[in-house]
Design a protein around this motif. Structure first.
Motif, PDB file in Angstrom:
ATOM      1  N   GLN A   1       0.827  -1.199   0.000  1.00  0.00           N
ATOM      2  CA  GLN A   1       0.000   0.000   0.000  1.00  0.00           C
ATOM      3  C   GLN A   1       0.862   1.249   0.000  1.00  0.00           C
ATOM      4  O   GLN A   1       0.586   2.217  -0.727  1.00  0.00           O
ATOM      5  N   ALA A   2       1.940   1.236   0.793  1.00  0.00           N
ATOM      6  CA  ALA A   2       2.838   2.391   0.846  1.00  0.00           C
ATOM      7  C   ALA A   2       3.511   2.622  -0.509  1.00  0.00           C
ATOM      8  O   ALA A   2       3.668   3.769  -0.950  1.00  0.00           O
ATOM      9  N   PHE A   3       3.889   1.546  -1.181  1.00  0.00           N
ATOM     10  CA  PHE A   3       4.545   1.661  -2.482  1.00  0.00           C
ATOM     11  C   PHE A   3       3.600   2.269  -3.507  1.00  0.00           C
ATOM     12  O   PHE A   3       3.974   3.189  -4.247  1.00  0.00           O
ATOM     13  N   PHE A   4       2.374   1.772  -3.573  1.00  0.00           N
ATOM     14  CA  PHE A   4       1.406   2.293  -4.536  1.00  0.00           C
ATOM     15  C   PHE A   4       1.034   3.743  -4.206  1.00  0.00           C
ATOM     16  O   PHE A   4       0.867   4.574  -5.109  1.00  0.00           O
ATOM     17  N   ASP A   5       0.893   4.054  -2.925  1.00  0.00           N
ATOM     18  CA  ASP A   5       0.570   5.428  -2.533  1.00  0.00           C
ATOM     19  C   ASP A   5       1.694   6.386  -2.931  1.00  0.00           C
ATOM     20  O   ASP A   5       1.431   7.502  -3.404  1.00  0.00           O
ATOM     21  N   TYR A   6       2.923   5.942  -2.745  1.00  0.00           N
ATOM     22  CA  TYR A   6       4.060   6.796  -3.105  1.00  0.00           C
ATOM     23  C   TYR A   6       4.098   7.025  -4.617  1.00  0.00           C
ATOM     24  O   TYR A   6       4.363   8.141  -5.079  1.00  0.00           O
TER      25      TYR A   6
END
Length: 374
Positions: free
Chosen positions: A159-164
Protein backbone atom coordinates in the motif's frame (compact mmCIF):
# COMPACT_ATOMS: atom_id res chain seq x y z
CA UNK A 1 41.67 -18.02 -58.24
CA UNK A 2 39.63 -20.98 -57.03
CA UNK A 3 38.06 -20.73 -53.62
CA UNK A 4 38.40 -23.49 -51.00
CA UNK A 5 35.86 -24.00 -48.23
CA UNK A 6 36.97 -25.26 -44.84
CA UNK A 7 34.67 -27.75 -43.12
CA UNK A 8 31.04 -28.18 -43.98
CA UNK A 9 28.32 -25.56 -44.11
CA UNK A 10 27.76 -25.61 -40.36
CA UNK A 11 31.42 -24.72 -39.72
CA UNK A 12 30.67 -21.08 -40.45
CA UNK A 13 31.67 -21.50 -44.12
CA UNK A 14 35.06 -20.00 -43.54
CA UNK A 15 36.08 -19.16 -47.13
CA UNK A 16 39.75 -19.20 -47.97
CA UNK A 17 41.47 -18.46 -51.22
CA UNK A 18 44.07 -20.96 -52.40
CA UNK A 19 47.58 -19.63 -52.04
CA UNK A 20 46.55 -16.58 -49.98
CA UNK A 21 47.10 -16.62 -46.21
CA UNK A 22 44.65 -15.04 -43.80
CA UNK A 23 45.77 -11.61 -42.60
CA UNK A 24 44.84 -12.35 -38.96
CA UNK A 25 44.28 -16.11 -38.86
CA UNK A 26 43.61 -16.37 -35.11
CA UNK A 27 40.95 -13.62 -35.06
CA UNK A 28 39.37 -14.71 -38.33
CA UNK A 29 39.15 -18.37 -37.37
CA UNK A 30 37.70 -17.44 -33.97
CA UNK A 31 35.07 -15.22 -35.62
CA UNK A 32 34.22 -18.04 -38.03
CA UNK A 33 33.75 -20.35 -35.05
CA UNK A 34 31.34 -17.88 -33.49
CA UNK A 35 29.43 -17.54 -36.76
CA UNK A 36 29.09 -21.29 -37.12
CA UNK A 37 28.05 -21.69 -33.51
CA UNK A 38 25.43 -19.00 -33.99
CA UNK A 39 24.02 -20.88 -36.99
CA UNK A 40 23.93 -24.09 -34.99
CA UNK A 41 21.97 -22.40 -32.18
CA UNK A 42 19.58 -20.79 -34.63
CA UNK A 43 18.97 -24.24 -36.07
CA UNK A 44 18.08 -25.37 -32.55
CA UNK A 45 15.49 -22.58 -32.42
CA UNK A 46 17.15 -20.76 -29.51
CA UNK A 47 16.19 -17.15 -28.86
CA UNK A 48 18.34 -14.41 -30.37
CA UNK A 49 18.82 -12.92 -26.90
CA UNK A 50 20.15 -16.24 -25.61
CA UNK A 51 22.57 -16.58 -28.52
CA UNK A 52 23.85 -13.03 -28.12
CA UNK A 53 24.33 -13.44 -24.38
CA UNK A 54 26.27 -16.65 -24.91
CA UNK A 55 28.53 -15.00 -27.47
CA UNK A 56 29.26 -12.17 -25.06
CA UNK A 57 30.25 -14.75 -22.46
CA UNK A 58 32.66 -16.50 -24.82
CA UNK A 59 34.22 -13.19 -25.84
CA UNK A 60 34.60 -12.23 -22.17
CA UNK A 61 36.42 -15.50 -21.55
CA UNK A 62 38.76 -14.79 -24.46
CA UNK A 63 39.47 -11.33 -23.04
CA UNK A 64 40.15 -12.78 -19.58
CA UNK A 65 42.47 -15.54 -20.76
CA UNK A 66 44.04 -13.59 -23.63
CA UNK A 67 43.85 -16.87 -25.55
CA UNK A 68 41.76 -18.36 -28.33
CA UNK A 69 39.76 -21.61 -28.04
CA UNK A 70 42.51 -23.87 -29.41
CA UNK A 71 44.74 -22.74 -26.52
CA UNK A 72 42.17 -22.99 -23.74
CA UNK A 73 42.56 -25.43 -20.84
CA UNK A 74 40.15 -26.36 -18.03
CA UNK A 75 42.46 -24.51 -15.62
CA UNK A 76 41.63 -21.26 -17.42
CA UNK A 77 37.95 -21.84 -16.70
CA UNK A 78 38.63 -22.69 -13.05
CA UNK A 79 40.56 -19.45 -12.56
CA UNK A 80 37.90 -17.33 -14.30
CA UNK A 81 35.03 -18.70 -12.26
CA UNK A 82 37.04 -18.43 -9.06
CA UNK A 83 37.56 -14.76 -9.88
CA UNK A 84 33.86 -14.27 -10.67
CA UNK A 85 32.84 -15.80 -7.37
CA UNK A 86 35.49 -14.48 -4.99
CA UNK A 87 36.10 -11.01 -6.46
CA UNK A 88 32.97 -10.06 -8.39
CA UNK A 89 30.54 -12.04 -6.22
CA UNK A 90 28.44 -13.22 -9.16
CA UNK A 91 25.23 -15.05 -8.34
CA UNK A 92 25.17 -18.83 -8.61
CA UNK A 93 22.68 -18.70 -11.45
CA UNK A 94 24.90 -16.25 -13.35
CA UNK A 95 27.95 -18.50 -13.03
CA UNK A 96 25.98 -21.49 -14.19
CA UNK A 97 24.72 -19.60 -17.25
CA UNK A 98 28.33 -18.67 -18.11
CA UNK A 99 29.36 -22.30 -17.74
CA UNK A 100 26.49 -23.42 -19.93
CA UNK A 101 27.64 -21.00 -22.62
CA UNK A 102 31.24 -22.23 -22.52
CA UNK A 103 30.13 -25.86 -22.47
CA UNK A 104 27.86 -25.33 -25.49
CA UNK A 105 30.62 -23.54 -27.41
CA UNK A 106 33.09 -26.26 -26.45
CA UNK A 107 30.74 -28.98 -27.67
CA UNK A 108 30.53 -27.20 -31.01
CA UNK A 109 34.23 -26.52 -31.66
CA UNK A 110 35.38 -29.96 -30.47
CA UNK A 111 32.83 -31.88 -32.51
CA UNK A 112 34.31 -33.78 -35.45
CA UNK A 113 31.11 -33.01 -37.37
CA UNK A 114 32.27 -29.43 -37.83
CA UNK A 115 35.94 -30.20 -38.48
CA UNK A 116 37.31 -27.42 -36.30
CA UNK A 117 39.76 -29.68 -34.40
CA UNK A 118 41.48 -30.71 -37.63
CA UNK A 119 41.50 -27.17 -38.99
CA UNK A 120 42.98 -25.72 -35.79
CA UNK A 121 45.67 -28.39 -35.59
CA UNK A 122 46.63 -27.71 -39.19
CA UNK A 123 46.82 -23.95 -38.67
CA UNK A 124 47.97 -23.56 -35.06
CA UNK A 125 49.46 -26.91 -34.14
CA UNK A 126 46.88 -27.51 -31.42
CA UNK A 127 43.14 -28.08 -31.13
CA UNK A 128 40.22 -27.10 -28.85
CA UNK A 129 39.40 -29.21 -25.79
CA UNK A 130 36.38 -28.97 -23.47
CA UNK A 131 37.07 -26.56 -20.61
CA UNK A 132 33.81 -27.25 -18.74
CA UNK A 133 33.33 -30.82 -17.58
CA UNK A 134 31.53 -32.65 -14.79
CA UNK A 135 34.42 -31.99 -12.42
CA UNK A 136 34.25 -28.18 -12.58
CA UNK A 137 30.65 -27.49 -13.57
CA UNK A 138 28.20 -26.10 -11.03
CA UNK A 139 25.34 -28.46 -10.28
CA UNK A 140 21.77 -27.20 -10.26
CA UNK A 141 20.56 -29.02 -7.15
CA UNK A 142 17.64 -26.77 -6.17
CA UNK A 143 14.55 -25.81 -8.12
CA UNK A 144 14.98 -22.19 -7.13
CA UNK A 145 18.21 -20.39 -6.34
CA UNK A 146 17.00 -16.87 -5.70
CA UNK A 147 18.60 -14.95 -2.88
CA UNK A 148 16.93 -15.52 0.50
CA UNK A 149 16.44 -11.75 0.66
CA UNK A 150 13.88 -11.90 -2.17
CA UNK A 151 10.34 -11.94 -0.85
CA UNK A 152 6.80 -10.68 -1.29
CA UNK A 153 5.51 -7.33 -0.07
CA UNK A 154 3.55 -7.16 3.13
CA UNK A 155 0.12 -5.55 2.79
CA UNK A 156 1.40 -2.38 4.43
CA UNK A 157 4.49 -2.20 2.21
CA UNK A 158 2.47 -2.73 -0.94
CA UNK A 159 0.00 0.00 0.00
CA UNK A 160 2.84 2.39 0.85
CA UNK A 161 4.55 1.66 -2.48
CA UNK A 162 1.41 2.29 -4.54
CA UNK A 163 0.57 5.43 -2.53
CA UNK A 164 4.06 6.80 -3.11
CA UNK A 165 3.80 6.11 -6.84
CA UNK A 166 0.50 8.01 -6.93
CA UNK A 167 2.01 10.90 -4.96
CA UNK A 168 4.75 11.32 -7.58
CA UNK A 169 2.09 11.75 -10.25
CA UNK A 170 0.28 14.39 -8.22
CA UNK A 171 3.49 16.28 -7.43
CA UNK A 172 4.64 16.33 -11.04
CA UNK A 173 1.26 17.38 -12.34
CA UNK A 174 0.84 20.02 -9.65
CA UNK A 175 4.19 21.50 -10.63
CA UNK A 176 3.12 21.60 -14.28
CA UNK A 177 5.80 19.13 -15.38
CA UNK A 178 5.33 16.79 -18.33
CA UNK A 179 6.87 14.05 -16.24
CA UNK A 180 3.48 13.30 -14.72
CA UNK A 181 2.57 11.20 -17.78
CA UNK A 182 5.48 8.73 -17.45
CA UNK A 183 4.94 8.70 -13.68
CA UNK A 184 1.28 7.84 -14.21
CA UNK A 185 2.26 5.12 -16.69
CA UNK A 186 4.76 3.53 -14.32
CA UNK A 187 2.41 3.64 -11.34
CA UNK A 188 -0.28 1.91 -13.40
CA UNK A 189 2.23 -0.62 -14.72
CA UNK A 190 3.27 -1.60 -11.18
CA UNK A 191 -0.35 -1.97 -10.08
CA UNK A 192 -1.22 -4.03 -13.16
CA UNK A 193 1.78 -6.33 -12.68
CA UNK A 194 0.54 -7.04 -9.17
CA UNK A 195 -3.12 -7.31 -10.17
CA UNK A 196 -2.37 -10.01 -12.76
CA UNK A 197 0.76 -11.62 -11.29
CA UNK A 198 2.94 -10.70 -14.26
CA UNK A 199 6.64 -11.05 -14.80
CA UNK A 200 8.49 -7.89 -15.79
CA UNK A 201 8.71 -8.59 -19.53
CA UNK A 202 5.18 -10.01 -19.59
CA UNK A 203 3.90 -6.68 -18.31
CA UNK A 204 6.15 -4.66 -20.60
CA UNK A 205 5.01 -6.47 -23.75
CA UNK A 206 1.28 -6.02 -23.22
CA UNK A 207 -0.75 -4.26 -25.89
CA UNK A 208 -4.08 -2.54 -25.43
CA UNK A 209 -5.80 -5.29 -27.44
CA UNK A 210 -4.70 -7.96 -24.95
CA UNK A 211 -7.55 -7.13 -22.56
CA UNK A 212 -10.99 -8.63 -23.03
CA UNK A 213 -14.26 -9.54 -21.40
CA UNK A 214 -14.87 -12.47 -19.09
CA UNK A 215 -18.49 -13.58 -19.67
CA UNK A 216 -18.61 -15.09 -16.19
CA UNK A 217 -17.60 -11.79 -14.54
CA UNK A 218 -19.39 -9.01 -16.45
CA UNK A 219 -18.69 -6.50 -13.67
CA UNK A 220 -15.12 -6.17 -14.95
CA UNK A 221 -16.31 -5.04 -18.39
CA UNK A 222 -13.61 -5.00 -21.08
CA UNK A 223 -10.93 -5.81 -18.52
CA UNK A 224 -12.14 -9.18 -17.24
CA UNK A 225 -9.07 -10.99 -18.54
CA UNK A 226 -5.70 -10.30 -20.11
CA UNK A 227 -3.89 -12.36 -22.72
CA UNK A 228 -0.21 -12.74 -21.87
CA UNK A 229 1.54 -13.39 -25.20
CA UNK A 230 5.16 -13.09 -24.12
CA UNK A 231 5.38 -15.47 -21.20
CA UNK A 232 8.60 -17.10 -20.07
CA UNK A 233 9.74 -19.55 -22.74
CA UNK A 234 11.69 -22.77 -22.53
CA UNK A 235 14.92 -22.96 -24.49
CA UNK A 236 14.22 -23.54 -28.15
CA UNK A 237 10.52 -22.68 -27.78
CA UNK A 238 8.49 -19.57 -28.56
CA UNK A 239 7.08 -17.43 -25.72
CA UNK A 240 4.54 -19.29 -23.63
CA UNK A 241 1.06 -17.77 -23.79
CA UNK A 242 -1.71 -17.83 -21.21
CA UNK A 243 -4.88 -16.00 -20.22
CA UNK A 244 -5.06 -14.44 -16.75
CA UNK A 245 -8.49 -13.77 -15.27
CA UNK A 246 -9.18 -10.61 -13.31
CA UNK A 247 -9.74 -11.68 -9.71
CA UNK A 248 -8.43 -8.86 -7.51
CA UNK A 249 -10.77 -6.09 -6.33
CA UNK A 250 -12.40 -3.75 -8.82
CA UNK A 251 -9.81 -1.02 -8.22
CA UNK A 252 -7.36 -2.77 -10.53
CA UNK A 253 -9.82 -2.60 -13.41
CA UNK A 254 -10.57 1.06 -12.78
CA UNK A 255 -6.86 1.91 -12.74
CA UNK A 256 -6.16 0.21 -16.07
CA UNK A 257 -9.35 1.59 -17.63
CA UNK A 258 -8.43 5.17 -16.67
CA UNK A 259 -4.96 4.70 -18.14
CA UNK A 260 -6.16 3.19 -21.42
CA UNK A 261 -9.07 5.51 -22.06
CA UNK A 262 -7.94 8.83 -20.59
CA UNK A 263 -4.20 9.15 -19.95
CA UNK A 264 -2.43 6.85 -22.42
CA UNK A 265 -3.70 8.77 -25.52
CA UNK A 266 -1.75 11.80 -24.24
CA UNK A 267 1.54 9.86 -24.42
CA UNK A 268 1.24 7.31 -27.23
CA UNK A 269 1.69 8.23 -30.86
CA UNK A 270 -0.92 7.19 -33.40
CA UNK A 271 -0.61 3.58 -34.50
CA UNK A 272 1.32 2.46 -31.40
CA UNK A 273 -0.59 -0.36 -29.69
CA UNK A 274 1.84 -0.83 -26.78
CA UNK A 275 0.08 -0.58 -23.44
CA UNK A 276 3.08 1.20 -21.91
CA UNK A 277 4.53 3.53 -24.58
CA UNK A 278 7.84 5.29 -24.01
CA UNK A 279 8.46 8.99 -24.37
CA UNK A 280 11.18 8.26 -26.94
CA UNK A 281 10.10 4.96 -28.45
CA UNK A 282 7.18 2.62 -29.00
CA UNK A 283 7.54 0.74 -25.72
CA UNK A 284 9.08 1.30 -22.29
CA UNK A 285 12.37 -0.49 -21.66
CA UNK A 286 13.16 -2.97 -18.92
CA UNK A 287 15.96 -0.80 -17.52
CA UNK A 288 13.55 2.13 -17.13
CA UNK A 289 11.11 -0.07 -15.22
CA UNK A 290 13.87 -1.27 -12.90
CA UNK A 291 15.14 2.25 -12.22
CA UNK A 292 11.70 3.61 -11.38
CA UNK A 293 10.92 0.67 -9.11
CA UNK A 294 14.25 0.96 -7.25
CA UNK A 295 13.81 4.73 -6.87
CA UNK A 296 10.41 4.37 -5.22
CA UNK A 297 11.50 1.45 -3.03
CA UNK A 298 14.61 3.21 -1.80
CA UNK A 299 12.78 6.49 -1.21
CA UNK A 300 10.43 4.64 1.14
CA UNK A 301 13.31 2.87 2.87
CA UNK A 302 11.91 -0.53 2.00
CA UNK A 303 13.86 -3.77 2.09
CA UNK A 304 16.36 -4.03 -0.83
CA UNK A 305 15.17 -7.63 -1.21
CA UNK A 306 11.96 -6.29 -2.72
CA UNK A 307 12.16 -6.16 -6.51
CA UNK A 308 9.71 -6.05 -9.41
CA UNK A 309 9.21 -9.81 -9.12
CA UNK A 310 8.02 -9.25 -5.55
CA UNK A 311 4.77 -7.96 -7.04
CA UNK A 312 4.26 -11.40 -8.60
CA UNK A 313 5.20 -13.12 -5.34
CA UNK A 314 2.67 -10.95 -3.53
CA UNK A 315 -0.04 -11.82 -6.04
CA UNK A 316 0.49 -15.55 -5.52
CA UNK A 317 0.63 -15.14 -1.76
CA UNK A 318 -2.56 -13.15 -1.46
CA UNK A 319 -4.53 -15.46 -3.75
CA UNK A 320 -3.58 -18.42 -1.58
CA UNK A 321 -4.44 -16.49 1.58
CA UNK A 322 -7.80 -15.51 0.11
CA UNK A 323 -8.66 -19.17 -0.37
CA UNK A 324 -8.24 -19.61 -4.12
CA UNK A 325 -7.62 -23.15 -5.29
CA UNK A 326 -3.85 -23.77 -5.68
CA UNK A 327 -4.41 -25.22 -9.15
CA UNK A 328 -6.16 -22.02 -10.23
CA UNK A 329 -3.25 -19.96 -8.87
CA UNK A 330 -0.86 -22.19 -10.81
CA UNK A 331 -2.74 -21.54 -14.06
CA UNK A 332 -2.89 -17.81 -13.38
CA UNK A 333 0.89 -17.67 -12.91
CA UNK A 334 1.58 -19.87 -15.91
CA UNK A 335 3.54 -22.50 -14.01
CA UNK A 336 3.86 -25.97 -15.45
CA UNK A 337 4.27 -27.60 -12.04
CA UNK A 338 2.54 -26.92 -8.73
CA UNK A 339 5.88 -27.17 -6.95
CA UNK A 340 7.01 -24.01 -8.74
CA UNK A 341 3.93 -22.12 -7.59
CA UNK A 342 4.57 -23.17 -4.01
CA UNK A 343 7.94 -21.43 -4.14
CA UNK A 344 6.21 -18.11 -4.92
CA UNK A 345 3.83 -18.18 -1.98
CA UNK A 346 5.05 -16.38 1.14
CA UNK A 347 2.01 -16.66 3.36
CA UNK A 348 1.90 -14.30 6.30
CA UNK A 349 2.18 -15.32 9.92
CA UNK A 350 -1.43 -14.20 10.48
CA UNK A 351 -2.60 -16.59 7.78
CA UNK A 352 -0.64 -19.42 9.36
CA UNK A 353 -2.10 -18.68 12.77
CA UNK A 354 -5.64 -18.65 11.35
CA UNK A 355 -5.01 -21.91 9.51
CA UNK A 356 -3.59 -23.53 12.63
CA UNK A 357 -6.50 -22.37 14.80
CA UNK A 358 -9.00 -23.65 12.26
CA UNK A 359 -7.29 -27.04 12.15
CA UNK A 360 -7.07 -27.24 15.94
CA UNK A 361 -10.70 -26.20 16.25
CA UNK A 362 -11.79 -28.93 13.86
CA UNK A 363 -9.72 -31.47 15.79
CA UNK A 364 -11.19 -30.39 19.14
CA UNK A 365 -14.76 -30.44 17.80
CA UNK A 366 -14.21 -33.88 16.37
CA UNK A 367 -12.87 -35.13 19.69
CA UNK A 368 -15.79 -33.62 21.60
CA UNK A 369 -18.29 -35.18 19.21
CA UNK A 370 -16.67 -38.58 19.67
CA UNK A 371 -16.69 -38.16 23.45
CA UNK A 372 -20.34 -37.10 23.44
CA UNK A 373 -21.40 -40.15 21.51
CA UNK A 374 -19.84 -42.59 24.01
Amino acid sequence: MRGREVGDGAAARLHLVDGVALLRPDEQVFQAMLNGWRNQQLARNLAFSTIEQRERTVRAFVDYTNAFPWDWTPQFADEWFADLRAIRHCARSTLRSYQDALRSFGDYVTSSAYEWPAECERRFGTFPVPVIHDGNAAVHVQEIEASPTKRAFTVEELQAFFDYADDQVLKARGAGRKGWLPAFRDATLFKSAYAYGLRRNEARMLDTVDFGRNPHEPKFGEFGRVRVRFGKAKKGSPPKQRTVMTVVPLWSVLVVQEWVETVRPLLAVEGNSALWPSERGPRIGLARIDRRFATYRDALGLDPGLDFHSLRRSYATYLIEDGYDPLFVQFQLGHEHASTTSLYTCVSSDFRVRTMRRALGQAVNAALNVKGSI
